[in-house]
Design an enzyme around this catalytic site. Structure first.
Site, PDB file in Angstrom:
ATOM      1  N   SER A 235       0.856  -1.195   0.000  1.00 37.82           N
ATOM      2  CA  SER A 235       0.000   0.000   0.000  1.00 37.82           C
ATOM      3  C   SER A 235       0.886   1.237   0.000  1.00 37.82           C
ATOM      4  O   SER A 235       2.040   1.185   0.441  1.00 37.82           O
ATOM      5  CB  SER A 235      -0.854  -0.005   1.271  1.00 37.82           C
ATOM      6  OG  SER A 235      -1.514   1.232   1.446  1.00 37.82           O
TER       7      SER A 235
ATOM      8  N   LYS B 177       2.315  -3.053   6.416  1.00 42.22           N
ATOM      9  CA  LYS B 177       2.708  -2.879   5.010  1.00 42.22           C
ATOM     10  C   LYS B 177       4.164  -2.406   4.903  1.00 42.22           C
ATOM     11  O   LYS B 177       4.869  -2.758   3.954  1.00 42.22           O
ATOM     12  CB  LYS B 177       1.756  -1.897   4.321  1.00 42.22           C
ATOM     13  CG  LYS B 177       0.306  -2.391   4.225  1.00 42.22           C
ATOM     14  CD  LYS B 177       0.160  -3.696   3.450  1.00 42.22           C
ATOM     15  CE  LYS B 177      -1.295  -4.047   3.193  1.00 42.22           C
ATOM     16  NZ  LYS B 177      -1.454  -5.326   2.459  1.00 42.22           N
TER      17      LYS B 177
ATOM     18  N   TYR C   3      -1.894  -0.898  10.435  1.00 42.05           N
ATOM     19  CA  TYR C   3      -1.936  -1.189   8.991  1.00 42.05           C
ATOM     20  C   TYR C   3      -0.658  -0.693   8.310  1.00 42.05           C
ATOM     21  O   TYR C   3      -0.012  -1.435   7.561  1.00 42.05           O
ATOM     22  CB  TYR C   3      -3.168  -0.528   8.376  1.00 42.05           C
ATOM     23  CG  TYR C   3      -3.358  -0.844   6.909  1.00 42.05           C
ATOM     24  CD1 TYR C   3      -3.845  -2.087   6.501  1.00 42.05           C
ATOM     25  CD2 TYR C   3      -3.051   0.090   5.915  1.00 42.05           C
ATOM     26  CE1 TYR C   3      -4.013  -2.385   5.158  1.00 42.05           C
ATOM     27  CE2 TYR C   3      -3.215  -0.195   4.582  1.00 42.05           C
ATOM     28  CZ  TYR C   3      -3.704  -1.435   4.200  1.00 42.05           C
ATOM     29  OH  TYR C   3      -3.865  -1.724   2.865  1.00 42.05           O
TER      30      TYR C   3
END
Ligand SMILES: NC(=O)c1ccc[n+]([C@@H]2O[C@H](COP(=O)([O-])OP(=O)(O)OC[C@H]3O[C@@H](n4cnc5c(N)ncnc54)[C@H](O)[C@@H]3O)[C@@H](O)[C@H]2O)c1
Length: 244
Positions: free
Chosen positions: A136, A153, A149
């Site tokens: 991402s 990533k 998150y």
């Protein structure tokens, strides 16, 4: 741009919905044999109806033992897309152990595990391979409420580089695609609120979020021989968000 994956067998995780589903369908349409992995049986059933002949495997990739069992007889895989992921957003001071564990289990640990299984098979056969990890833009910038998150990533991006280093001599390439927001189920859950999405959108030079197809095109490029000299890299599909 047409690419043929005839004669290759591809495994796509998180193939029930969103980016993974369209990636599995695109690979299937380009001649690959495809194993679609997801945790939701009904999504896999409808995918198999759309793509007769596609193989499906229902497993929760956050469960190490279940994944080990499910993939123990997977057979030869040439191309791997580690796409399954969860985005459990919480303000940093409210991050829970459960969200932390689940996020790292699905977004990071399963990538290690599935990549090991596939890579060992490739090395045993002496076959070339390509792995794409779906990361991402959030791996490279701080986003509010995205502490866990972003971190999963970021860890994925670094894992990708080390995998590229160690697997390169075995003719296995490893890269990431790093999209901006895509309005899949995940994207809608986290970015439907205009108060949140407008500031993000206004910082994207191309002035729009990514379409699923934009991400699929990046994945297919990195799986294909058109990127034969590319490994350990991150392909931004972010409309320029990270430029500024
Ligand atoms: N949508 C976005 O805005 C966006 C942006 C950047 C990166 N990404 C990444 O792209 C990937 C795909 O996201 P999406 O938007 O298509 O999501 P989605 O929620 O629409 O689909 C995710 C798929 O993964 C599967 N999955 C989730 N957890 C799983 C598990 N434990 N075991 C097996 N399957 C599991 C789900 O069943 C679903 O089929 C994710 O890794 C996500 O982090 C998404």
């Amino acid at each position: 741009m047409e690419r043929s994956f005839a004669g290759r067998r591809a495994l796509v995780t998180g193939a029930g919905k969103g980016i993974g589903r369209d990636t599995a369908k695109a690979l299937f349409a380009s001649g690959a044999r495809v194993v679609a992995v997801s945790r939701t049986q009904e999504d896999l059933v409808s995918l198999a109806q759309e793509c007769p002949g596609i193989e499906t495997l229902c497993v929760d990739l956050g469960d190490w033992e279940a994944t080990e069992r499910a993939l123990s007889t997977i057979g030869p895989v040439d191309l791997l897309v580690n796409n399954a992921g969860v985005a459990l957003l919480q303000p940093f001071l409210e991050v829970t152990k459960e969200a932390c564990d689940r996020s790292f289990d699905v977004n990071f640990r399963s990538v290690v595990q599935v990549s090991q299984i596939v890579s060992r098979g490739l090395i045993a056969r002496g076959a070339p391979g390509a792995i794409v990890n779906v990361s991402s833009q959030a791996s490279q910038c701080a986003l509010k409420d995205h502490a866990i998150y972003c971190s999963t990533k970021g860890a994925m991006d670094m894992l990708t580089k080390v995998m590229a280093l160690e697997l390169g001599p075995h003719k296995i390439r490893v890269n990431t695609v790093n999209p901006t927001v895509v309005m899949t189920a995940m994207g809608r859950a986290n970015w439907s609120d205009a108060q949140k999405s407008e500031p993000m959108l206004s910082r994207i030079p191309l002035g729009k979020f990514a379409e699923v197809e934009d991400v699929v095109n990046g994945i297919l490029f990195l799986l294909s021989d058109q990127s034969a000299m590319t490994t350990g890299s991150a392909l931004l599909v972010d409309g320029g968000y990270l430029v500024g």
